[in-house]
Each structure stands twice: as structure tokens, then as C-alpha cells.
Design a protein around this motif. Structure first.
Motif, mmCIF file in Angstrom:
data_model
loop_
_atom_site.group_PDB
_atom_site.id
_atom_site.type_symbol
_atom_site.label_atom_id
_atom_site.label_comp_id
_atom_site.label_asym_id
_atom_site.label_seq_id
_atom_site.Cartn_x
_atom_site.Cartn_y
_atom_site.Cartn_z
ATOM 1 N N ASP A 180 10.467 -3.816 36.398
ATOM 2 C CA ASP A 180 10.633 -3.716 37.312
ATOM 3 C C ASP A 180 11.280 -3.714 38.362
ATOM 4 O O ASP A 180 12.532 -3.732 38.165
ATOM 5 C CB ASP A 180 10.946 -5.606 37.381
ATOM 6 C CG ASP A 180 11.389 -5.614 36.436
ATOM 7 O OD1 ASP A 180 12.332 -6.543 36.419
ATOM 8 O OD2 ASP A 180 11.965 -4.801 35.548
ATOM 9 N N ASP A 193 17.468 0.751 34.299
ATOM 10 C CA ASP A 193 16.824 0.835 32.958
ATOM 11 C C ASP A 193 15.789 0.761 33.185
ATOM 12 O O ASP A 193 15.131 1.925 32.015
ATOM 13 C CB ASP A 193 17.850 -0.461 31.697
ATOM 14 C CG ASP A 193 17.219 -1.981 32.921
ATOM 15 O OD1 ASP A 193 16.433 -1.734 33.548
ATOM 16 O OD2 ASP A 193 16.850 -2.396 31.257
ATOM 17 N N VAL A 229 8.587 -3.801 30.642
ATOM 18 C CA VAL A 229 9.965 -4.262 30.228
ATOM 19 C C VAL A 229 10.350 -4.815 31.244
ATOM 20 O O VAL A 229 11.596 -4.633 32.290
ATOM 21 C CB VAL A 229 10.289 -2.893 30.410
ATOM 22 C CG1 VAL A 229 9.982 -2.076 28.686
ATOM 23 C CG2 VAL A 229 10.267 -1.476 31.421
ATOM 24 N N ASN A 274 20.531 -14.100 28.962
ATOM 25 C CA ASN A 274 21.815 -13.556 30.366
ATOM 26 C C ASN A 274 20.689 -14.789 31.510
ATOM 27 O O ASN A 274 21.901 -14.997 31.923
ATOM 28 C CB ASN A 274 21.237 -11.993 30.353
ATOM 29 C CG ASN A 274 19.802 -11.925 30.821
ATOM 30 O OD1 ASN A 274 19.062 -12.145 30.414
ATOM 31 N ND2 ASN A 274 19.688 -10.278 30.246
ATOM 32 N N GLU A 278 16.028 -15.146 28.659
ATOM 33 C CA GLU A 278 16.144 -13.446 28.627
ATOM 34 C C GLU A 278 15.568 -13.376 29.958
ATOM 35 O O GLU A 278 14.390 -14.230 30.149
ATOM 36 C CB GLU A 278 15.625 -12.635 27.602
ATOM 37 C CG GLU A 278 16.386 -11.184 28.150
ATOM 38 C CD GLU A 278 14.614 -10.415 29.300
ATOM 39 O OE1 GLU A 278 13.856 -11.229 28.666
ATOM 40 O OE2 GLU A 278 15.048 -9.908 29.806
ATOM 41 N N ASN A 291 13.498 -11.733 31.990
ATOM 42 C CA ASN A 291 12.056 -10.581 31.313
ATOM 43 C C ASN A 291 11.193 -12.321 31.515
ATOM 44 O O ASN A 291 10.114 -12.453 32.008
ATOM 45 C CB ASN A 291 11.864 -9.721 31.151
ATOM 46 C CG ASN A 291 12.262 -8.250 31.352
ATOM 47 O OD1 ASN A 291 12.454 -8.329 32.720
ATOM 48 N ND2 ASN A 291 12.402 -7.445 30.431
ATOM 49 N N ASP A 317 14.959 -1.376 28.385
ATOM 50 C CA ASP A 317 13.989 -1.075 28.305
ATOM 51 C C ASP A 317 13.905 0.515 28.045
ATOM 52 O O ASP A 317 12.609 0.640 27.267
ATOM 53 C CB ASP A 317 13.450 -0.964 30.076
ATOM 54 C CG ASP A 317 13.480 -2.010 30.805
ATOM 55 O OD1 ASP A 317 13.803 -2.154 31.678
ATOM 56 O OD2 ASP A 317 13.550 -3.255 30.224
HETATM 57 O O1 RIB Z 1 17.535 -8.830 30.492
HETATM 58 C C1 RIB Z 1 16.866 -7.214 31.062
HETATM 59 C C2 RIB Z 1 16.125 -7.266 31.111
HETATM 60 O O2 RIB Z 1 15.977 -7.737 32.627
HETATM 61 C C3 RIB Z 1 15.574 -5.483 31.814
HETATM 62 O O3 RIB Z 1 14.332 -4.814 31.617
HETATM 63 C C4 RIB Z 1 16.096 -5.011 32.928
HETATM 64 O O4 RIB Z 1 15.355 -4.175 33.585
HETATM 65 C C5 RIB Z 1 15.965 -6.236 33.912
HETATM 66 O O5 RIB Z 1 13.915 -6.480 33.935
#
Ligand code: RIB
Ligand code: CA
Length: 351
Positions: free
Chosen positions: A12, A16, A154, A188, A194, A196, A274
Motif C-alpha cells: 500500500d 516504507d 506489507v 499503532n 496494527e 495493516n 516493510d
Molecule cells: O503499521 C505499519 C504498516 O502500516 C506499514 O506497512 C505501513 O506502510 C502501513 O501500511
């Protein structure tokens, strides 16, 4: 050289992701079969465009194509009031501004630096392939030998989950799935999840239940393997277009993280989530404190929606252990690999 590792990236693109794509295209130990884009950090039209920009930056337009993927998660945005529909993460902390673009990772402090809508590269001349990401997964995996291809998602796992549901015959063709995603002591998008996995929890659980070999590269590992601005300066001195892009993105991410993450501000660096997953495909020893255990994703839709629930009790018996989950990583090994790949690329170009 031993046989190259056949991989498919699912991204996406995001900053990163872009660095992960550079490494997957420039490390000569990979045979990159294709790049699937997905809705995540930003909408899939933009993640596709950014991925095309990175392919051109690496001058790989003759070698690899981009396949546009799913624009929405499987079910998490079906109800207009769901956090995934509104984009409100972390339970709408009072200091978060109201959302503008529901499917962006949000307008939290630093988001625009960490995942701009357009990467600092020229608009792409090349276009994505006419086939969708799901079509590409089905065609490529069904034509492969058993255990031949490694998948490196990722971003949200929507594309792969839809492909698995569409035709489970692809599952035995997969050697390993190395996922950047999830978190145990670090999260996060909410205190429990998280990004993703939070975007599409059901997709992640479909992938887990496929029975494939899964290696998780979660936030616990990626934050341990942060890269500093000082190190990005050494990368920039290599002077090639990919090296300059990687340095630009590390520095951009450092600015973004400094606005929302006190620890990273002090370290003057940023996690490159990633790219660590890409490194772990070839160098699994970069991951430390790896648990062989049982992980499932909460799809209950409440406070823990999208949590990677990691079994830590000793009682877990052999057959319940469904994945490898890294709780740490070797920061120096990760940086040295990144620098070496970019230096080799410079030498290959005769610069
Ligand atoms: O939480 C980190 C992930 O979320 C990474 O893959 C960043 O690119 C976002 O997609
Ligand atoms: Ca990503």
C-alpha cells in the motif's frame, strides 16, 4: 549464485513500502514476479501510482508489472459508522483532528510526511497491468509448482484473502508468507491493533487459517530495527536514483515520526517496517526473539478489533503452533543489508 527466491510483493505504497519495493527489485537474490497494490495508507489508485513511480525509479519497467488490487477491505467498512469507514483510529483520541479522507491512515500529526499521496518522484509513464491483483495471484500461483513462491504482503491482506477464498488450490503453491503486520507489545491504529491488520482484520484471519507457513514481522520487530538520519546520509552519498529516493524517504519518515513518536524523535530515526519484511525473506536471522506459537486476529468488531492475539502460555501444543512471530530484530544487520544492496546496484550500473 543459488537459485533466486521467487516473490510477490503486496503493497500500500506509502513510504516504507517504496523502500521495500526498491530492495525487492535491486537485491539480486530475488526473482520478483509481480507487485500487487492495495488500499491502505492511501487509496488504491494512489498506491498503484506510487508503486509505478518506484518501478521507474529503479529502471525495472521491463522486468516487473504492477497489478491494481482491492479498493476496500472485505467487510470492515460495510457499516458506515465503523472506525475503518471513518478512518478514526486509536478510538478517536481527543487530540486527533476530524477525518477528511475516510480510508487514509488519517491526518494525525506526521501522517502527511510519513505517507504522502504522491512519492517525491516523477509521474509514471508506465501503466498498471490490465489484470487485477487477484487475477494475477490466481494465474501465477495456479501455474506454479508446490511451495515455489514466497508472498510478502506489507499492507492490508485483502488481495490475498480474496484470492484464497476464490480458489484455495493456490494455497499449496505458497512457500511462505512473510507479513509486515501485527503487534504484540506495540500497536499503532488502536491500543490493540496494527494498521495493516486493523484495516482488514477478516482478511488477515483468512490468511492465517489457510495453514500456510507464516512469518510475522510486527511492530515489535520493526521499531527495534529503526534507521537513523545519519545512516540515511551514507545511503544518499551512493548517489544513484534509488539510493537518493531511499534517503529522502527515511528523512521524510523521521520528520513524520518526530511529530508523533517521542522515542523516535530522540533516536533521530524511523522504523522502515516493510523493508524489514523483505530482508527477513532472505535473512531470517535478522529477526530476533522469534516465537513459534499460535496467533489469531480478533474479528469481533469491538475494542480489540484487528488485534494479533499472540499465545504466550507454555501450554500450546505442537499442532496449534500456526506461525513464527518476531518480537525483536537486529538493527545493524538490517541497515548493513540495505546499504550493501544499494552499493552493489551502484557498482552494477558502473557508477
Ligand atoms: O503499521 C505499519 C504498516 O502500516 C506499514 O506497512 C505501513 O506502510 C502501513 O501500511
Ligand atoms: Ca505498507
Amino acid at each position: 549464485m543459488e537459485e533466486k527466491r521467487k516473490i510477490i510483493m503486496d503493497v500500500d505504497t506509502g513510504s516504507d513500502d517504496a523502500i521495500a519495493l526498491v530492495m525487492s527489485m535491486l537485491d539480486e537474490h530475488f526473482d520478483l514476479l509481480g507487485i500487487c497494490s492495495v488500499n491502505g495508507n492511501i487509496e488504491v489508485k494512489l498506491t498503484t501510482d506510487n508503486s509505478l513511480r518506484v518501478v521507474e525509479c529503479c529502471e525495472k519497467e521491463e522486468d516487473v508489472k504492477v497489478y491494481k488490487g482491492c479498493d476496500l477491505p472485505m467487510v470492515s467498512t460495510l457499516t458506515p459508522w465503523s472506525p475503518q469507514s471513518t478512518g478514526i483510529q486509536s478510538w478517536g483520541l481527543i487530540n486527533e483532528p476530524p477525518r477528511k479522507n475516510p480510508r487514509r491512515s488519517g491526518d494525525r500529526p506526521g501522517d502527511k510526511e510519513v505517507h504522502p499521496e504522491h512519492l517525491p518522484l516523477p509521474e509514471p509513464r508506465i501503466k498498471e497491468d490490465s489484470r487485477s491483483a487477484v487475477q494475477f495471484y490466481l494465474e501465477t500461483l495456479l501455474a506454479a509448482k508446490d511451495g515455489e513462491i514466497t508472498l510478502v504482503p506489507v499492507g492490508p491482506l485483502t488481495n490475498l484473502a480474496v484470492a484464497m477464498r476464490a480458489d484455495p488450490r493456490i494455497i499449496p503453491k505458497i512457500k511462505e508468507i512473510v507479513i509486515m503486520g501485527g503487534g504484540h507489545l506495540m500497536n499503532n491504529s488502536s491500543p490493540a491493533s496494527e494498521f495493516n491488520i486493523w484495516v482488514d482484520p477478516e482478511a488477515a484471519e483468512v490468511v492465517i487459517q489457510s495453514g500456510c507457513k507464516i512469518t510475522w514481522v510486527p511492530l515489535d520487530a520493526t521499531h527495534a530495527a529503526y534507521i537513523t538520519v545519519e545512516e540515511s546520509k551514507k545511503i544518499r552519498e551512493l548517489g544513484t536514483k534509488p539510493a537518493v529516493l531511499v534517503a529522502d524517504l527515511i528523512e521524510q519518515r523521521t520528520i513524520g515520526y518526530a511529530r508523533s513518536d517521542a522515542e523516535m524523535r530522540d533516536l533521530k530515526g524511523a522504523p522502515i517496517h516493510d523493508a524489514l519484511a523483505v530482508c527477513a525473506v532472505l535473512h531470517p536471522e535478522v529477526l530476533k526473539d522469534v516465537l513459534h506459537t499460535n496467533v489469531h486476529v480478533d474479528v469481533g468488531g469491538s475494542y480489540a478489533y484487528g488485534q494479533t492475539i499472540v499465545e504466550r502460555r507454555i501450554r500450546v501444543i505442537e499442532e496449534e503452533k500456526n506461525c513464527y512471530f518476531a518480537l525483536n530484530a537486529d538493527r545493524k544487520m538490517f541497515y548493513d543489508w540495505m546499504y550493501e544492496v544499494l552499493k552493489n546496484d551502484k557498482e552494477k550500473r558502473g557508477l
